[in-house]
Design an enzyme around this catalytic site. Structure first.
Site: not given
Length: 491
Positions: A239, A309, A361
């Site tokens: 990330e 995301k 994440c």
């Protein structure tokens, strides 16, 4: 202690038996307070690792961080407290159904609410403790909460065994273990030929990550680590491995794309994108290099082979009531805390013709959200992360445990690349086939066979479990001794 990194999963059963003893034959108010205390005993030490981001990177003194974490734990504990209150309020009479039907269903409802209200925080669901336990085979059928239900039923049957001295109650855990074992013998997917994967762990200190002066050394480090692995089919950087805006890095990304094509390698890397039209930031994973099999597709700015995301981390990636909170403390003004959400359903990333369902994440903890993007043609699960925010705590280990459960639910190999660890690759049953040590830079080389197909959980999600829980509650209400006095004799 039942969760990672300790993994003493059998301890969960005596823990639940202790809770049953606390809430048996007490008033609804007493049950609520005792359930609240039980949950505080789980959440406060279980989530204590969050303080690292507050104290080391957010400028908050440790006593204040403790108060904030106690407040968070108290909020999360309200849901188990509500389940215990409802149990004591509506299922007072002595009858097997209150333990074997009512309590497990009420606890699941509380867990689901905790996972949805105020964007949700479904951390420390009991089912995660079984990633290496005998009930893990229920995950492809009903998801992680199916395992939670099995654990609650097991504890309830042992409680009834203690109360009644009837060995017949042992049939419940035996049947559950047999079902889980049988499920693990089934093949839900079709496996492909091995794929060479290189997962790069840069180990960039969090304090340096967003310093503009460290951009060039950071990018060069990832290039150097990757250079010896150009024979891999897929290279994955974690990330925001490229800590800059995509618009500013276009020439570099175009050259990187061409270099990867020369070696017939696909590259997946995290970066930040700023949409000039909408004036919004996005946490992005890009697919470059050999995205398709013939190499005809090339990187260009705002190309389609990307993942934005969706589920953002409160405070870390967006700040609710930001105008009020940001002036209070640096913790509410962390770097990169103003992101926008991506579309709920997105195309899989392409890497050398293979499809990867992606989660960045925090969002790997939401199985139903990941399920939207896992198709029968999906070959791998991919998650990239940066757990440097939480230092040498148990948080990253819990995070990895959750990610492994996603592999088991969807019967897909998992590729997990992180900045400081834990970088791992797993088989489709969640078994780890390769892992890098934390806080060391390095590259994890593995060969993993892709998998296509669909598990029952992938097809139907949590709806069968919702229906089962509703039926359990209805049956428990119907079986209450108040409606059927004869059942008192069959406790």
């Amino acid at each position: 202690m039942a969760f990672s990194p300790f993994n003493y999963w059998p301890l969960l059963i005596p823990s639940l038996l202790g809770l049953f003893a606390l809430i048996d034959r007490v008033s609804p108010k007493q049950a609520a307070w005792r359930g609240f205390g039980y949950a505080m005993g789980m959440f406060l030490p279980g989530l204590w690792w969050i303080h690292v981001s507050m104290t080391e990177f957010g400028g908050i003194p440790l006593p204040v961080a403790f108060v904030l974490l106690a407040g968070l734990s108290a909020y999360l504990a309200l849901y188990p407290a509500l389940a215990c209150w409802a149990f004591a309020r509506f299922f007072r009479e002595r009858h097997w159904s209150r333990w074997l039907l009512a309590f497990p269903a009420l606890w699941l409802v509380a867990d689901w609410l905790r996972g949805m209200v105020l964007t949700g925080f479904p951390w420390l669901w009991f089912g995660y403790t079984q990633i290496d336990g005998p009930l893990k085979g229920l995950a492809p059928l009903l998801g992680v909460q199916g395992i939670t239900l099995a654990l609650l039923l097991t504890a309830a049957s042992l409680w009834l065994l203690w109360q009644t001295r009837r060995l017949l109650w042992l049939a419940v855990p035996l049947v559950l273990v047999a079902l889980a074992t049988a499920s693990m013998q089934l093949s839900w997917v079709t496996r492909g030929e091995p794929v060479k994967v290189a997962l790069v762990q840069g180990n960039i200190e969090q304090s340096m990550k967003w310093d503009p002066e460290t951009l060039v050394p950071t990018v060069r480090k990832y290039q150097d680590l990757s250079r010896q692995h150009q024979d891999a089919d897929i290279i994955v950087w974690p990330e925001s491995a490229i800590p800059a805006l995509e618009k500013e890095m276009v020439p570099y990304l175009e050259n990187l794309d061409k270099a990867m094509k020369v070696n017939e390698t696909a590259l997946i890397a995290g970066i930040i994108n700023f949409d000039m039209d909408q004036r919004r930031f996005y946490n992005v994973v890009l697919g470059m290099g050999m995205t398709d099999l013939d190499g005809k597709q090339s990187y260009h700015y705002e190309q389609g082979n990307r993942y934005n995301k969706v589920h953002l981390l409160p405070i870390g990636e967006y700040v609710p009531f930001g105008d009020l909170l940001r002036p209070i403390a640096p913790f509410f003004n962390l770097p990169m805390s103003s992101f926008s959400e991506g579309a709920p359903v997105q195309e899989n990333l392409l890497a050398k013709g293979l499809r990867l369902a992606t989660a960045i994440c925090y969002e790997i903890i939401f199985p139903e959200e990941l399920r939207r993007n896992v198709m029968e043609q999906t070959d791998f699960l991919l998650t990239v992360s940066n757990d440097a925010w939480f230092g040498k705590s148990i948080g990253p280990w819990q995070h990895m445990e959750i990610a492994r459960m996603r592999a088991l639910e969807f019967s897909r190999p998992l590729l997990r690349a992180t900045n400081t660890g834990l970088t791992v690759a797993t088989e489709s049953d969640g078994h780890i086939i390769g892992q890098l040590p934390q806080f060391e830079d390095g590259v994890l080389r593995v060969e993993v066979r892709p998998a296509t197909g669909a598990t029952p959980y992938q097809r139907f999600g949590s709806w069968p479990l919702y229906a089962l829980s509703a039926l359990m509650l209805i049956a428990a209400l119907w079986l209450r001794p108040r409606a059927h006095p004869w059942s008192e004799r069959h406790y």
